[in-house]
Design an enzyme around this catalytic site. Structure first.
Site, PDB file in Angstrom:
ATOM      1  N   HIS A   1      -2.865  -2.225   4.498  1.00 56.73           N
ATOM      2  CA  HIS A   1      -3.182  -1.581   3.222  1.00 56.73           C
ATOM      3  C   HIS A   1      -3.837  -2.502   2.194  1.00 56.73           C
ATOM      4  O   HIS A   1      -4.755  -2.105   1.498  1.00 56.73           O
ATOM      5  CB  HIS A   1      -1.940  -0.932   2.618  1.00 56.73           C
TER       6      HIS A   1
ATOM      7  N   ASN B   1       5.463   8.556   4.906  1.00 54.01           N
ATOM      8  CA  ASN B   1       5.016   7.733   6.036  1.00 54.01           C
ATOM      9  C   ASN B   1       5.938   7.867   7.247  1.00 54.01           C
ATOM     10  O   ASN B   1       5.479   7.914   8.382  1.00 54.01           O
ATOM     11  CB  ASN B   1       4.936   6.258   5.624  1.00 54.01           C
TER      12      ASN B   1
ATOM     13  N   SER C   1      -8.913   7.080  -6.444  1.00 59.31           N
ATOM     14  CA  SER C   1      -8.760   6.532  -5.103  1.00 59.31           C
ATOM     15  C   SER C   1      -7.747   5.391  -5.150  1.00 59.31           C
ATOM     16  O   SER C   1      -7.449   4.863  -6.215  1.00 59.31           O
ATOM     17  CB  SER C   1     -10.096   6.024  -4.570  1.00 59.31           C
TER      18      SER C   1
ATOM     19  N   ASN D   1      -0.891   6.547  11.845  1.00 57.07           N
ATOM     20  CA  ASN D   1      -0.950   5.085  11.947  1.00 57.07           C
ATOM     21  C   ASN D   1      -1.413   4.648  13.346  1.00 57.07           C
ATOM     22  O   ASN D   1      -2.137   3.660  13.483  1.00 57.07           O
ATOM     23  CB  ASN D   1       0.412   4.461  11.626  1.00 57.07           C
TER      24      ASN D   1
ATOM     25  N   HIS E   1      -9.588   7.997   8.744  1.00 61.35           N
ATOM     26  CA  HIS E   1      -9.193   8.767   9.927  1.00 61.35           C
ATOM     27  C   HIS E   1      -9.862  10.144   9.927  1.00 61.35           C
ATOM     28  O   HIS E   1     -10.163  10.695   8.872  1.00 61.35           O
ATOM     29  CB  HIS E   1      -7.679   9.030   9.923  1.00 61.35           C
TER      30      HIS E   1
ATOM     31  N   LYS F   1       3.688  11.706  10.741  1.00 61.08           N
ATOM     32  CA  LYS F   1       2.779  10.830   9.989  1.00 61.08           C
ATOM     33  C   LYS F   1       2.657   9.494  10.720  1.00 61.08           C
ATOM     34  O   LYS F   1       1.678   9.227  11.410  1.00 61.08           O
ATOM     35  CB  LYS F   1       3.268  10.666   8.538  1.00 61.08           C
TER      36      LYS F   1
ATOM     37  N   ASP G   1      -0.500   6.270  -2.504  1.00 62.92           N
ATOM     38  CA  ASP G   1      -0.817   5.661  -1.212  1.00 62.92           C
ATOM     39  C   ASP G   1      -0.886   4.153  -1.429  1.00 62.92           C
ATOM     40  O   ASP G   1      -1.882   3.649  -1.962  1.00 62.92           O
ATOM     41  CB  ASP G   1      -2.150   6.211  -0.689  1.00 62.92           C
TER      42      ASP G   1
ATOM     43  N   SER H   1      -0.607  14.283   8.315  1.00 59.59           N
ATOM     44  CA  SER H   1      -0.107  13.479   7.191  1.00 59.59           C
ATOM     45  C   SER H   1      -0.051  14.311   5.915  1.00 59.59           C
ATOM     46  O   SER H   1       0.946  14.302   5.192  1.00 59.59           O
ATOM     47  CB  SER H   1      -1.033  12.283   6.939  1.00 59.59           C
TER      48      SER H   1
HETATM   49  P1  NAD Z   1       4.577  -1.623  11.064  1.00 56.97           P
HETATM   50  O1  NAD Z   1       5.720  -2.190  10.297  1.00 56.97           O
HETATM   51  O2  NAD Z   1       4.830  -0.577  12.093  1.00 56.97           O
HETATM   52  O3  NAD Z   1       3.771  -2.798  11.803  1.00 56.97           O
HETATM   53  C1  NAD Z   1       3.490  -4.049  11.259  1.00 56.97           C
HETATM   54  C2  NAD Z   1       3.820  -5.079  12.331  1.00 56.97           C
HETATM   55  O4  NAD Z   1       3.373  -6.354  11.910  1.00 56.97           O
HETATM   56  C3  NAD Z   1       5.317  -5.194  12.593  1.00 56.97           C
HETATM   57  O5  NAD Z   1       5.605  -4.936  13.946  1.00 56.97           O
HETATM   58  C4  NAD Z   1       5.652  -6.623  12.196  1.00 56.97           C
HETATM   59  O6  NAD Z   1       6.658  -7.198  13.016  1.00 56.97           O
HETATM   60  C5  NAD Z   1       4.306  -7.311  12.376  1.00 56.97           C
HETATM   61  N1  NAD Z   1       4.167  -8.547  11.602  1.00 56.97           N
HETATM   62  C6  NAD Z   1       4.640  -8.848  10.364  1.00 56.97           C
HETATM   63  N2  NAD Z   1       4.301 -10.096  10.010  1.00 56.97           N
HETATM   64  C7  NAD Z   1       3.590 -10.603  11.051  1.00 56.97           C
HETATM   65  C8  NAD Z   1       2.963 -11.861  11.285  1.00 56.97           C
HETATM   66  N3  NAD Z   1       3.030 -12.852  10.397  1.00 56.97           N
HETATM   67  N4  NAD Z   1       2.300 -12.020  12.450  1.00 56.97           N
HETATM   68  C9  NAD Z   1       2.257 -11.041  13.391  1.00 56.97           C
HETATM   69  N5  NAD Z   1       2.838  -9.828  13.215  1.00 56.97           N
HETATM   70  C10 NAD Z   1       3.491  -9.619  12.063  1.00 56.97           C
HETATM   71  O7  NAD Z   1       3.550  -1.081   9.978  1.00 56.97           O
HETATM   72  P2  NAD Z   1       2.322  -0.079  10.265  1.00 56.97           P
HETATM   73  O8  NAD Z   1       2.777   1.315  10.034  1.00 56.97           O
HETATM   74  O9  NAD Z   1       1.708  -0.456  11.540  1.00 56.97           O
HETATM   75  O10 NAD Z   1       1.366  -0.444   9.042  1.00 56.97           O
HETATM   76  C11 NAD Z   1       0.717  -1.692   8.950  1.00 56.97           C
HETATM   77  C12 NAD Z   1      -0.177  -1.713   7.709  1.00 56.97           C
HETATM   78  O11 NAD Z   1      -1.235  -0.770   7.857  1.00 56.97           O
HETATM   79  C13 NAD Z   1       0.507  -1.309   6.423  1.00 56.97           C
HETATM   80  O12 NAD Z   1      -0.048  -2.042   5.359  1.00 56.97           O
HETATM   81  C14 NAD Z   1       0.156   0.153   6.275  1.00 56.97           C
HETATM   82  O13 NAD Z   1       0.308   0.599   4.949  1.00 56.97           O
HETATM   83  C15 NAD Z   1      -1.254   0.156   6.757  1.00 56.97           C
HETATM   84  N6  NAD Z   1      -1.827   1.417   7.286  1.00 56.97           N
HETATM   85  C16 NAD Z   1      -3.182   1.510   7.228  1.00 56.97           C
HETATM   86  C17 NAD Z   1      -3.815   2.627   7.751  1.00 56.97           C
HETATM   87  C18 NAD Z   1      -5.293   2.769   7.637  1.00 56.97           C
HETATM   88  O14 NAD Z   1      -5.799   3.878   7.798  1.00 56.97           O
HETATM   89  N7  NAD Z   1      -6.026   1.723   7.374  1.00 56.97           N
HETATM   90  C19 NAD Z   1      -3.056   3.630   8.365  1.00 56.97           C
HETATM   91  C20 NAD Z   1      -1.689   3.497   8.414  1.00 56.97           C
HETATM   92  C21 NAD Z   1      -1.069   2.373   7.879  1.00 56.97           C
HETATM   93  N1  RBV Z   2      -5.889   7.352   5.397  1.00 54.56           N
HETATM   94  N2  RBV Z   2      -6.538   8.311   4.779  1.00 54.56           N
HETATM   95  C1  RBV Z   2      -7.628   8.569   5.467  1.00 54.56           C
HETATM   96  N3  RBV Z   2      -9.516   9.943   5.966  1.00 54.56           N
HETATM   97  O1  RBV Z   2      -8.481  10.183   4.061  1.00 54.56           O
HETATM   98  N4  RBV Z   2      -7.698   7.757   6.507  1.00 54.56           N
HETATM   99  C2  RBV Z   2      -6.589   6.983   6.471  1.00 54.56           C
HETATM  100  C3  RBV Z   2      -8.586   9.624   5.109  1.00 54.56           C
HETATM  101  C4  RBV Z   2      -4.588   6.881   4.902  1.00 54.56           C
HETATM  102  C5  RBV Z   2      -3.530   6.750   5.993  1.00 54.56           C
HETATM  103  O2  RBV Z   2      -2.627   7.818   5.881  1.00 54.56           O
HETATM  104  C6  RBV Z   2      -2.853   5.418   5.698  1.00 54.56           C
HETATM  105  O3  RBV Z   2      -1.456   5.494   5.689  1.00 54.56           O
HETATM  106  C7  RBV Z   2      -3.417   5.048   4.351  1.00 54.56           C
HETATM  107  O4  RBV Z   2      -4.714   5.596   4.351  1.00 54.56           O
HETATM  108  C8  RBV Z   2      -3.474   3.569   4.076  1.00 54.56           C
HETATM  109  O5  RBV Z   2      -3.949   3.385   2.773  1.00 54.56           O
END
Ligand code: NAD
Ligand code: RBV
Length: 497
Positions: A365, A245, A74, A255, A418, A250, A128, A426
């Protein structure tokens, strides 16, 4: 070791969950039907470092159907679905993952998933967040440093390790840290370097051999992609990389729409809180921020967001959200969500000034968006564990905050990530990226590329029937008028969706 999961007896449950989710992942199922018979990944050893969920189990079984030899870990200590991990391990595919790993165990799992029974590494990586790629890059850097030190006088000059013959005779981790010039390390960095140290102690050339073998990596998420472009810009990228990504199917789906479903799922499973009527603050209004803000509004919260980018801030205004700063919201918000992929977004000082019973979580992330280490060592703060992945921190003035998943991705730490349908988009991109890397392995350069738009459109097409959508077909006259081919691609590369 064949595998390490929480409990192999969970395999039957895992299999039922997988079978229930498969019809929700039409892209992956059709990838199996279309490419499976030709086994385009035959001969490829694929190592995955990606949340070991039910959806990922279906990706793994698709990669196997395409002919690959797969091992998995993971990419987060809290994101594994133990039943899904057991189901995959039971089929004979080595999985090293369980919910609630320590950081030391996490890096051990990553290295274990990377090491085949002959002791050698993978041909391809599904990454990832970039940790598998990081391990190889940092490991090779350490291997080279140790070799250089061996040849130079530096060994003699360093403290108490005059007789050192690197790296086999490394006495302990402290010697290694001295030679590497590593100062104060976080717990996470310590665990990473300890894994590199133990690997090199046993096998001094492991990382150079592994780096030479890897034919490419496909990267799932925004933060991992940033890391890849940084390596490329410095001329340090060791192998070809596909930026999954930034396929439209994707980042503009997973996202946004993925987080739109799984953020609230995570918060509710963790806290059972009534969201309606609460004040919610979303840090960052990028793709993830957009999905999060929308879902909180749909749950009848009052929503404010913060941004550094004026374009995203203006988008938020046009969507009807207030835009402000974290500082101004400390006495207003009942809930903070970080979505920036950046560091120090919510500081310990912020948390010290929040309202009583504020919920704080991150969906970006890595966990350094919230200053968790500083919170834990804040003078006089008391930590009370409510249940796994939910902690209450009480400050000396008597107010408390609730921190979810220790600041790690709340949708995967407190819920199951998700849903399958969006992950199918994705992960179909992941399969296409792996096939591309393997097909072009003889000629590809160490650079970051995206998949062609034709494939992006194809991924979307695979998911339309399940939504009952019927596409309109362009006439030749219409296609000529807007300057595209009748069968696509329908947009130029600069189009932003
Ligand atoms: P993105 O670049 O589209 O969005 C991030 C935003 O944060 C940008 O618009 C940027 O201007 C803003 N930002 C940067 N610093 C800042 C600050 N100090 N204050 C306020 N805003 C600020 O990126 P994204 O695709 O939205 O991804 C964001 C994070 O989420 C990444 O770490 C990505 O890997 C992760 N992610 C997580 C999941 C999940 O399932 N948990 C899914 C997709 C992406
Ligand atoms: N993500 N995976 C899942 N259900 O397996 N959910 C979210 C799942 C991925 C998503 O693609 C994102 O970019 C990444 O987790 C962040 O680590």
């Amino acid at each position: 070791m064949k595998y390490k999961v929480k409990d192999i007896k969970l395999a039957d449950l895992g299999r039922k969950l997988i079978e229930t989710e498969e019809p929700e992942m039409p892209g992956l199922m059709q990838t199996r039907t279309k490419y499976g018979p030709k086994k385009p990944l035959k001969g490829a050893r694929i190592m995955g470092s990606l949340h070991m969920t039910v959806e990922t189990a279906i990706l793994i079984e698709t990669l196997k159907e395409l002919g690959a030899d797969v091992r998995w870990a993971s990419c987060n200590i809290f994101s594994t679905n133990d039943a899904a991990a057991a189901a995959i391990a039971k089929t004979g595919t080595p999985v090293f993952a369980w919910k609630g790993e320590t950081v030391e165990e996490y890096w051990w799992c990553t290295k274990e998933a990377m090491t085949w029974p002959d002791g050698k590494g993978p041909d391809l990586i599904v990454d990832d967040g970039g940790d598998a790629t990081l391990l190889i890059h940092k490991g090779l850097e350490a291997e080279r440093r140790l070799a250089a030190v061996k040849e130079s006088k530096v060994v003699k000059e360093s403290k108490g390790i005059d007789s050192l013959k690197c790296p086999k005779d490394l006495k302990d981790f402290k010697d290694f840290k001295d030679i590497m010039g590593l100062g104060d390390l976080s717990a996470e960095e310590t665990a990473l370097y300890f894994t590199i140290f133990t690997t090199l102690k046993k096998s001094p050339h492991w990382f150079s051999e592994a780096a030479a073998r890897v034919k490419g990596v496909s990267e799932e998420t925004t933060t991992g992609v940033h890391r890849l472009y940084q390596l490329e810009a410095k001329g340090e990228l060791l192998f070809p990389a596909v930026n999954v990504n930034d396929s439209v199917t994707k980042s503009k789906f997973d996202n946004i729409y993925g987080c739109r479903e799984s953020l609230v799922d995570g918060i509710k499973r963790a806290t059972d809180v009534m969201l309606a009527g609460k004040n919610a603050f979303v840090c960052g209004y990028g793709d993830v921020g957009k999905g999060c803000a929308e879902s909180l509004r749909e749950n009848h919260c009052r929503v404010r967001v913060s941004e550094v980018d004026p374009i995203c801030a203006l988008q938020a205004c046009m969507a009807g959200f207030d835009v402000g700063t974290v500082e101004d919201a400390l006495r207003w918000a009942n809930l903070f969500v970080t979505t920036t992929g950046n560091v120090d977004i919510i500081t310990a000082e912020h948390m010290a000034k929040m309202r009583d019973r504020t919920i704080v979580c991150n969906i970006g992330h890595f966990d350094d968006e919230i200053q968790v280490a500083r919170l834990m060592s804040w003078p006089g703060v008391k930590r009370t564990n409510i249940k796994p992945q939910v902690d209450k921190f009480t400050f000396p003035d008597g107010h408390s905050i609730y921190l979810l998943a220790e600041g790690r991705l709340v949708n995967l730490g407190c819920a199951t990530g998700h849903p399958g349908f969006v992950m199918s988009n994705s992960f179909t991109n992941q399969c296409l990226a792996q096939m591309k890397l393997w097909k072009e392995r003889a000629s590809a350069k160490p650079q970051v590329v995206r998949l062609p738009k034709e494939l992006d459109e194809e991924v979307a097409r695979l998911h339309l029937a399940a939504c009952g959508a019927k596409l309109t077909k362009l006439t030749k006259r219409q296609a000529d008028y807007i300057g595209v081919n009748v069968n696509g691609p329908f947009k130029p590369d600069y189009y932003r969706y």
